[in-house]
Design an enzyme around this catalytic site. Sequence first.
Site, mmCIF file in Angstrom:
data_model
loop_
_atom_site.group_PDB
_atom_site.id
_atom_site.type_symbol
_atom_site.label_atom_id
_atom_site.label_comp_id
_atom_site.label_asym_id
_atom_site.label_seq_id
_atom_site.Cartn_x
_atom_site.Cartn_y
_atom_site.Cartn_z
ATOM 1 N N HIS A 70 0.838 -1.199 0.000
ATOM 2 C CA HIS A 70 0.000 0.000 0.000
ATOM 3 C C HIS A 70 0.879 1.258 0.000
ATOM 4 O O HIS A 70 0.727 2.137 -0.848
ATOM 5 C CB HIS A 70 -0.911 -0.037 1.230
ATOM 6 C CG HIS A 70 -1.796 1.160 1.397
ATOM 7 N ND1 HIS A 70 -3.147 1.119 1.158
ATOM 8 C CD2 HIS A 70 -1.523 2.427 1.775
ATOM 9 C CE1 HIS A 70 -3.667 2.313 1.387
ATOM 10 N NE2 HIS A 70 -2.695 3.139 1.767
ATOM 11 N N GLU A 71 1.813 1.302 0.932
ATOM 12 C CA GLU A 71 2.670 2.494 1.014
ATOM 13 C C GLU A 71 3.569 2.598 -0.213
ATOM 14 O O GLU A 71 3.807 3.695 -0.726
ATOM 15 C CB GLU A 71 3.510 2.467 2.292
ATOM 16 C CG GLU A 71 2.706 2.521 3.592
ATOM 17 C CD GLU A 71 1.754 3.700 3.668
ATOM 18 O OE1 GLU A 71 2.028 4.744 3.046
ATOM 19 O OE2 GLU A 71 0.709 3.585 4.335
ATOM 20 N N HIS A 114 1.656 4.314 -2.936
ATOM 21 C CA HIS A 114 1.669 5.778 -2.813
ATOM 22 C C HIS A 114 2.992 6.343 -3.323
ATOM 23 O O HIS A 114 3.030 7.293 -4.099
ATOM 24 C CB HIS A 114 1.552 6.203 -1.345
ATOM 25 C CG HIS A 114 0.184 6.046 -0.748
ATOM 26 N ND1 HIS A 114 -0.949 6.530 -1.356
ATOM 27 C CD2 HIS A 114 -0.218 5.494 0.425
ATOM 28 C CE1 HIS A 114 -1.991 6.264 -0.581
ATOM 29 N NE2 HIS A 114 -1.580 5.634 0.508
HETATM 30 ZN ZN ZN Z 1 -2.689 5.124 2.192
#
Ligand code: ZN
Length: 638
Positions: free
Chosen positions: A434-435, A438
């Site tokens: 997830h990170e 980003h």
């Molecule tokens: Zn996030």
Amino acid sequence: MDKKQTFSLWYVLAAVVVLLLIQDLSGNRHTQTLSYSEFKQALAAGQVSDVVITDGMATGKLKADGLDRILPREKVEALERVGGEHAFATVLLDDPGLVAQLDAAKVRYGTVRQSRWLGALLSWVAPALVFFGIWWLLMKRMGGGMGHGGLMEIGKSKAKVYLQTDTGVSFKDVAGIDEAREELMEVVEFLKNPDRYRRLGGKIPKGVLIVGAPGTGKTLLAKAVAGEAGVPFLSLSGSEFVEMFVGVGAARVRDLFEQAAAKAPCIVFIDELDALGKARGVGMTGSHEEHEQTLNQLLVEMDGFDTNRGVIIMAATNRPEILDQALLRPGRFDRHVAIDRPDLNGRRQILEVHVKQVTLAADVDLAALAARTPGFAGADLANLVNEATLRAAKHDKPAVGMTDFDEALDRIVAGLEKKNRVMNPTERKFVAFHEAGHAVVAEMRKNTDRVSKVSIIPRGIAALGYTQQSPTEDRYLMRRSELLDRIDVLLGGRVAEMLVFGDMSTGAENDLQRATDLARHMVTHYGMSDALGLATFDRRPTSAFLAGPAPAQPRDYSERTAEAIDAEVRRILDEARERVAQTLTAQRTALDRVAQVLLEREVVDRATLDELMAESAQAPAERIAASVASPAVQDLHQ
Ligand code: ZN
Ligand code: ADP
């Protein structure tokens, strides 16, 4: 506990008994009570003498002979049993003819001036005393935490300010949180050489707020500052200011600052500042006014405080968001130092600090322990070392071995899991990708802030990981392209989850909220949607680029427009998701690399991110993807 504590219920009871005795002795025992009619009969029959009338009552004597003619048998017998004067008492009725009747019967009568003090004592001083006694006892009970002061010492925070002339803690004892430590170096410098700063007219921070999760070493760091500077350390907890009596907290604050001024140069440390400084009106029960007064007093004291005297106020909190904004203004707690949970390297360093006093067996591998303790704060690590040592001692071992650490770790992890403070491996992988999502999207977009740090160390309760972007300049305007890129970066996390795991997690809630808000503002405020044109809707005050929530207001447009707005917002988000999915599919190698390094080291800084991006741009996609990403993904799907 001191002697005063034994002033208890027994004293009150004794007082009541004594009062009853006094009442009893003052003559009632030998008195026969007559009804008013009996009294009138006795009077008419000439049996009464020496009547004394006091408010509402008549007392007097009865002549013995002939009594049985007018009184019932038992009353006469009762009178005879007690012997003596045949005293009687009766409650008077409103009878204007009584005096004339007494005159006619030639009875000696009159009244007495009531003994004022005895009457007063009996009628209200005594009950008042009893009530005071009971109230005092209750207070005592409730104010158990107030120390032994009780009522008389309210406002003197004597017992509660802990003064350490020498904390004995130095920066050597604080490991793994180097950034925070460096920020506080300046404070130490000032306390050591106040004259140098003063001479140059330098501005010294008054208040330093240390923000971090419980056990990350906030108190330790403040003590280290005092220790390094060699100044006294006055500390107390914010929760101790808050009392049930209005004005007590304020008095304590005043008292604290007086003590600090007397000890200058020194450090005042207020732990749990949120207990005392929470925004007025937030989750407040009961003692509203007290809370407000205490907070105001703190503000007043901080304003009136001259830093040149060499007093620095430090405070710690793990909930900075609920603090009253007034506390954070310039001249108060304007310097903020954040402490994160330590990363892999930091955890090893903290373990090293704590095993210094411990005899370790040769098989103990601190690096391996650090790797197995993601999400642990400094206090948890100190606890780990302590538990392992206790275990070794229990088994009479010559040194603490790895098995001791293993068992201690199992125990502590079980405890932390209950409190939801450690992530399981599957969750970690989700968070890592997830990170990474980003970060990679941010790297691939021109119009967005640079990523300064990516981390999967849990921060507080809600955020399991974070990608930090630092603006390179101050912004007053944002272009449409920038807003769209920002939305892309926000969606990067969720899209990466979908791409890698074919599944999604709840971790994206905040991202999605912010992306939706941005899209909605583009449509309703900035006139950036072709479908709705230049009209604006929802005209409530907006903060610069969505900093805070706006108050709800009635809608001033039609249902049709509302639907059109929703459709536009949706279109913007859908298009963004498409773009992001394309980017991440093309950059799959980079995504996998970043996620993998995150899983290994928990933190990826700017330099590492540059390396990883450059590496993956060159490497043939298939090879790295096959060797690196698959294990992580596969065992998630087992
Ligand atoms: Zn996030
Ligand atoms: P906080 O005030 O943030 O709740 P404390 O400062 O009271 O945490 O930390 C509790 C204990 O945990 C400290 O006394 C120390 O033994 C240990 N500890 C926490 N952080 C660190 C650190 N960075 N380095 C070494 N020990 C630490």
